[in-house]
Design a protein around this motif. Structure first.
Motif, PDB file in Angstrom:
ATOM      1  N   SER A 227       0.813  -1.222   0.000  1.00 22.89           N
ATOM      2  CA  SER A 227       0.000   0.000   0.000  1.00 22.89           C
ATOM      3  C   SER A 227       0.848   1.276   0.000  1.00 22.89           C
ATOM      4  CB  SER A 227      -0.947   0.013   1.204  1.00 22.89           C
ATOM      5  OG  SER A 227      -0.228   0.035   2.421  1.00 22.89           O
TER       6      SER A 227
ATOM      7  N   HIS B  90      -9.736  -7.281   0.100  1.00 24.03           N
ATOM      8  CA  HIS B  90      -9.266  -6.159   0.918  1.00 24.03           C
ATOM      9  C   HIS B  90      -8.129  -6.617   1.835  1.00 24.03           C
ATOM     10  CE1 HIS B  90     -12.670  -3.712  -0.313  1.00 24.03           C
ATOM     11  NE2 HIS B  90     -13.454  -4.749  -0.049  1.00 24.03           N
TER      12      HIS B  90
ATOM     13  N   ARG C  75      -0.689   2.217  -6.502  1.00 18.24           N
ATOM     14  CA  ARG C  75      -1.597   3.307  -6.869  1.00 18.24           C
ATOM     15  C   ARG C  75      -2.873   2.710  -7.446  1.00 18.24           C
ATOM     16  NH1 ARG C  75       0.775   5.440  -3.696  1.00 18.24           N
ATOM     17  NH2 ARG C  75       2.686   6.583  -3.940  1.00 18.24           N
ATOM     18  N   SER C  76      -4.006   3.368  -7.206  1.00 20.69           N
ATOM     19  CA  SER C  76      -5.271   2.922  -7.783  1.00 20.69           C
ATOM     20  C   SER C  76      -5.139   2.874  -9.303  1.00 20.69           C
ATOM     21  CB  SER C  76      -6.409   3.872  -7.409  1.00 20.69           C
ATOM     22  OG  SER C  76      -6.670   3.778  -6.033  1.00 20.69           O
TER      23      SER C  76
ATOM     24  N   SER D 188      -7.243  -2.583  -1.951  1.00 20.84           N
ATOM     25  CA  SER D 188      -8.357  -3.345  -2.510  1.00 20.84           C
ATOM     26  C   SER D 188      -7.952  -3.748  -3.920  1.00 20.84           C
ATOM     27  CB  SER D 188      -9.637  -2.515  -2.573  1.00 20.84           C
ATOM     28  OG  SER D 188     -10.133  -2.290  -1.280  1.00 20.84           O
TER      29      SER D 188
ATOM     30  N   LYS E 197      -6.527  -5.421 -11.101  1.00 16.91           N
ATOM     31  CA  LYS E 197      -6.052  -4.062 -10.859  1.00 16.91           C
ATOM     32  C   LYS E 197      -6.292  -3.682  -9.410  1.00 16.91           C
ATOM     33  CE  LYS E 197     -10.180  -1.555 -12.280  1.00 16.91           C
ATOM     34  NZ  LYS E 197     -10.719  -0.534 -13.155  1.00 16.91           N
ATOM     35  N   VAL E 198      -5.499  -2.733  -8.964  1.00 17.86           N
ATOM     36  CA  VAL E 198      -5.652  -2.153  -7.637  1.00 17.86           C
ATOM     37  C   VAL E 198      -6.789  -1.145  -7.749  1.00 17.86           C
ATOM     38  CG1 VAL E 198      -4.539  -0.754  -5.843  1.00 17.86           C
ATOM     39  CG2 VAL E 198      -3.191  -2.444  -7.131  1.00 17.86           C
ATOM     40  N   THR E 199      -7.836  -1.328  -6.949  1.00 20.10           N
ATOM     41  CA  THR E 199      -8.959  -0.392  -7.008  1.00 20.10           C
ATOM     42  C   THR E 199      -8.900   0.649  -5.894  1.00 20.10           C
ATOM     43  OG1 THR E 199     -10.336  -1.961  -5.775  1.00 20.10           O
ATOM     44  CG2 THR E 199     -10.499  -2.009  -8.185  1.00 20.10           C
ATOM     45  N   TYR E 200      -8.082   0.380  -4.867  1.00 21.35           N
ATOM     46  CA  TYR E 200      -7.910   1.352  -3.781  1.00 21.35           C
ATOM     47  C   TYR E 200      -6.565   1.094  -3.114  1.00 21.35           C
ATOM     48  CZ  TYR E 200      -8.762   3.930   0.563  1.00 21.35           C
ATOM     49  OH  TYR E 200      -8.670   4.805   1.624  1.00 21.35           O
ATOM     50  N   ALA E 201      -5.809   2.153  -2.893  1.00 18.35           N
ATOM     51  CA  ALA E 201      -4.533   2.043  -2.182  1.00 18.35           C
ATOM     52  C   ALA E 201      -4.356   3.278  -1.317  1.00 18.35           C
ATOM     53  CB  ALA E 201      -3.376   1.932  -3.170  1.00 18.35           C
ATOM     54  N   LYS E 202      -4.142   3.045  -0.021  1.00 18.42           N
ATOM     55  CA  LYS E 202      -3.912   4.144   0.910  1.00 18.42           C
ATOM     56  C   LYS E 202      -2.687   3.795   1.737  1.00 18.42           C
ATOM     57  CE  LYS E 202      -5.704   5.015   4.909  1.00 18.42           C
ATOM     58  NZ  LYS E 202      -6.013   4.927   6.122  1.00 18.42           N
TER      59      LYS E 202
END
Length: 188
Positions: free
Chosen positions: A40, A112, A44-45, A91, A74-79
């Motif tokens: 993370s 997740h 990157r998203s 995600s 694919k990465v749909t969310y990265a924080k």
């Protein structure tokens, strides 16, 4: 008349079975093995990833794709993680699976991942620093020294927690992840 109806029903049933075997229905589980790791802190998203099927993709008793077939997502969310709070989060979703040498677009649930909580580690570092500061201050300057040492030690513990506190979410290479189809996908 009854014989003709039976023939029509048989043909329709056969056609339905063939059509079902030529699609991946919603609710089907797809298990993949990750090709490379995702973190993370750097992901990157929208970033793409490669994987392979960890198990055969079987629908209604028919194998549509063998284990080892390629899959993509694919990465749909990265924080990224904060230093003293908010662990990292990821995600991921599958976007395609190879069936008979052809990439079939798919829609799946998200996987997740979340980094470890900071709370316990931070409390240990800050509390430990405060206790050590109180002990040293008490030995050096009595009650007043213990009070000053507590504050100094807590500050030092907070600095240590900030310096070592990032808790990223990580999906390691070779990890197996299971996704669930959210819509049917035609493999024709």
């Amino acid at each position: 008349m009854l014989g003709k109806s039976l023939k029509i029903a048989s043909v329709l049933l056969l056609m339905a079975a063939v059509a079902a075997a030529q699609s991946i229905p919603a609710g089907t589980k797809v298990t993949v093995r990750m090709g490379s790791g995702i973190n993370s802190g750097t992901a990157r998203s929208g970033e793409k990833f490669d994987a392979t099927l960890a198990r055969d993709l079987v629908v209604n008793g028919k194998t549509l794709a063998k284990a080892g077939a390629s899959a993509h997502g694919k990465v749909t969310y990265a924080k990224s993680s904060g230093r003293l709070h908010d662990p990292g989060e990821l995600s991921l979703r599958l976007t395609s699976v190879e069936v008979n040498g052809r990439n079939v677009p798919v829609s799946t649930t998200a996987f997740h991942a979340k980094g470890k909580s900071h709370t316990k580690s931070n409390l240990t570092k800050i509390g430990g620093g405060a206790a050590a500061g109180a002990l040293i201050g008490g030995l050096a300057g009595g009650g007043k020294g213990a009070l000053i040492g507590t504050a100094v030690g807590a500050g030092a513990g907070t600095g240590v927690a900030a310096a070592t506190g990032k808790q990223e979410a990580v999906v390691h290479s070779e990890s197996t992840l299971t996704f669930t189809m959210t819509a049917a996908a035609s493999v024709k």
